[in-house]
Enzyme design. Structure first.
Site, short mmCIF file in Angstrom:
data_model
loop_
_atom_site.label_atom_id
_atom_site.label_comp_id
_atom_site.label_asym_id
_atom_site.label_seq_id
_atom_site.Cartn_x
_atom_site.Cartn_y
_atom_site.Cartn_z
N ARG A 101 0.82 -1.21 0.00
CA ARG A 101 0.00 0.00 0.00
C ARG A 101 0.85 1.25 0.00
O ARG A 101 1.92 1.29 0.62
CB ARG A 101 -0.89 0.04 1.25
N SER A 163 7.48 -4.92 7.16
CA SER A 163 7.10 -5.83 8.27
C SER A 163 7.78 -7.18 8.20
O SER A 163 7.13 -8.22 8.00
CB SER A 163 5.59 -5.98 8.29
N ASP A 217 5.51 -3.15 11.35
CA ASP A 217 4.06 -2.89 11.47
C ASP A 217 3.58 -2.86 12.93
O ASP A 217 2.66 -2.12 13.28
CB ASP A 217 3.23 -3.88 10.64
C1 GLC Z 1 6.31 -11.52 10.70
C2 GLC Z 1 7.44 -10.52 10.54
C3 GLC Z 1 7.29 -9.36 11.52
C4 GLC Z 1 5.89 -8.76 11.41
C5 GLC Z 1 4.84 -9.83 11.57
C6 GLC Z 1 3.42 -9.29 11.41
O1 GLC Z 1 6.42 -12.10 11.95
O2 GLC Z 1 8.69 -11.16 10.73
O3 GLC Z 1 8.25 -8.37 11.29
O4 GLC Z 1 5.73 -7.78 12.39
O5 GLC Z 1 5.04 -10.85 10.60
O6 GLC Z 1 3.21 -8.75 10.14
#
Ligand code: GLC
Length: 476
Positions: A101, A163, A217
């Site tokens: 996004r 993320s 995130d």
């Molecule tokens: C996975 C990623 C992490 C993220 C999570 C939620 O665990 O390694 O960085 O926060 O997914 O999206």
């Protein structure tokens, strides 16, 4: 044949009240209960998981043990929560799953942020193809978005929500440790990702953006929730992946110099168990799900909880039960046998229909070419419920550990209250997941002087990233 109630047969199912109206033979019931009881987490096990995670958290935070730790407890370089005075126009990028996004966020003191956004699908080729192409794609989506809004000539500060597990060396410096959630683009692991994005922007030569912050995130979620709720100290995601961050005393974050104030720590708790500390609770199906995943042996706690795996766990249990002759008359369709074919969204839908929507449930199973009797549907519902309840309870053990760790930082406060800001499709869409977590955390931490509340966080990856970019700009 003897009538048998599932809640008696399976574990004396402490947490469950499910009763089946249909008759099953004692043999069938004992196959079902023998299978499902492996997924039931007793209070004792959950307390022990909390203790184990607390130990891992300390290991990740401490300089001397960090390199061996599986739960990495990465400093985020975000030191304070927003104060509501943030102002200006920001671009936020959100990469963490199959949707990428781009968001334009207008922050104005005392007013709700105004957000304009566009979703771009990430194809499998881009998620797994050369890293350079992935970053070129991100830059081209950004260009397309800014062109559409006629903003291409304006210099915009960018908050990049990325993320995946990254070691951060500054607010705008993050090195990807390992891909998760089905991404595997070569040439990115071990690289500093803001640099990769800047390179892609330069290759195009037509963008005027300045990337000021890279954010997980969970951190965006915490910030976005803290904008609305002042005691928000934890950010939790239960979606495709599962992870948590929380505000820690800087003096305990030994990887970063300084002793005063706080720092938000991205736990990357999905990797909890990667050294075997959760092996006693993993079932044969968990082992299969892991060995069939692109990152086998990693993210083992995440694989017990998050949406990327929940449907697959359910599917494999159902296949086991059908092969044992207790479901669908022993028939397993090709569609049901195919890995990945049982969406985690089905789990939410199936449980939402319980106990009166067996016809809806039949139609979901029909999509997988499975002819299910009502009695089969009830067992499928039960499987979904056992698997999602386990996920919620294990997640609750994690939150209980964070609450205790936070409480240790405030020994003088007799009744500490903290809010967990939460986002993610499993938490938001599953009918009982949120209630199950909240109740279990309260039980696990009863009498410990810390109360945990939960608040839905709205658009952490957009609003949160923009807030962090705003704070970064003010600090520089
Ligand atoms: C996975 C990623 C992490 C993220 C999570 C939620 O665990 O390694 O960085 O926060 O997914 O999206």
């Amino acid at each position: 044949m003897e009538a048998y109630e599932v809640d008696q047969a399976v574990i004396a199912m402490k947490q469950m009240t499910f009763k089946t109206k249909y008759q099953r033979s004692r043999d069938h019931m004992s196959i079902i209960s023998d299978t499902l009881e492996n997924y039931v987490m007793s209070e004792e096990v959950l307390q022990s998981v909390t203790q184990r995670l607390l130990k891992e958290m300390r290991k990740g935070l401490s300089k001397s043990t960090h390199s061996d730790a599986k739960v990495k407890m990465f400093p985020s370089f975000v030191k304070s929560i927003p104060d509501g005075k943030e102002d200006g126009l920001y671009l936020a990028l959100d990469l963490g799953g199959t949707n990428f996004r781009v968001l334009l966020v207008k922050l104005q003191p005392g007013k709700k942020p105004v957000i304009e956004s566009q979703i771009y699908k990430m194809s499998n080729e881009i998620m797994t193809g050369p890293g350079e192409e992935l970053f070129d794609h991100i830059a081209s989506c950004m260009a397309e978005f800014l062109e559409r809004l006629e903003l291409k000539d304006q210099v915009l500060p960018v908050g990049f929500t990325f993320s995946f597990p990254c070691r951060q060396d500054g607010l705008d410096k993050a090195t990807l440790m390992a891909w998760t959630k089905g991404f595997s683009a070569p040439g990115v692991e071990g690289e500093e990702i803001v640099g990769l994005l800047r390179d892609a922007v330069h290759r195009r030569g037509d963008l005027n953006v300045s990337i000021v912050a890279v954010v997980n995130d969970t951190v965006g979620t915490l910030m976005s929730c803290a904008y609305d709720v002042s005691d928000c100290a934890v950010g939790l995601i239960v979606g495709t992946g599962c992870n948590c961050c929380y505000m820690e005393k800087l003096k305990n974050v030994e990887l970063v110099p300084g002793t005063d104030g706080d720092m938000c720590v991205n736990m990357e708790w999905g990797a909890f168990g990667d050294d075997g500390v959760l092996d006693d609770i993993r079932t044969d199906v968990d082992l299969q799900v892991d060995s069939n995943s692109p990152n086998s042996g990693r993210q083992l706690y995440e694989k017990l909880i998050s949406g990327m795996y929940m449907g697959e766990i359910v599917r494999r249990i159902i296949v086991q039960l059908a092969e044992a002759g207790v479901l669908f008359n022993g028939q397993v369709s090709e569609a049901l046998r195919t890995p990945g074919n049982f969406d985690t969204a089905f789990v939410s839908q199936i449980e939402a229909y319980a106990p009166n929507g067996l016809n809806h449930l039949q139609s979901i199973l029909h999509r997988l070419d499975v002819g299910a009797m009502h009695s089969d549907c009830e067992i499928v519902q039960l499987v979904c419920r056992v698997v999602s309840t386990r996920a919620a309870f294990l997640c609750a053990s994690g939150i209980a550990a964070i609450a205790r760790k936070t409480k240790d930082n405030y020994p003088d406060k007799d009744n500490l209250e903290i809010t967990v800001g939460v986002d993610g499709s499993v938490y938001k869409k599953h009918p009982t997941f949120s209630k199950n977590i909240a109740e279990k955390v309260a039980q696990l931490n009863a009498g410990m002087g810390v109360r945990v509340k939960f608040a839905l966080s709205h658009d952490g990856s957009g609003k949160g990233a923009a807030l962090i970019a705003a704070v970064a700009r003010n600090d520089s």
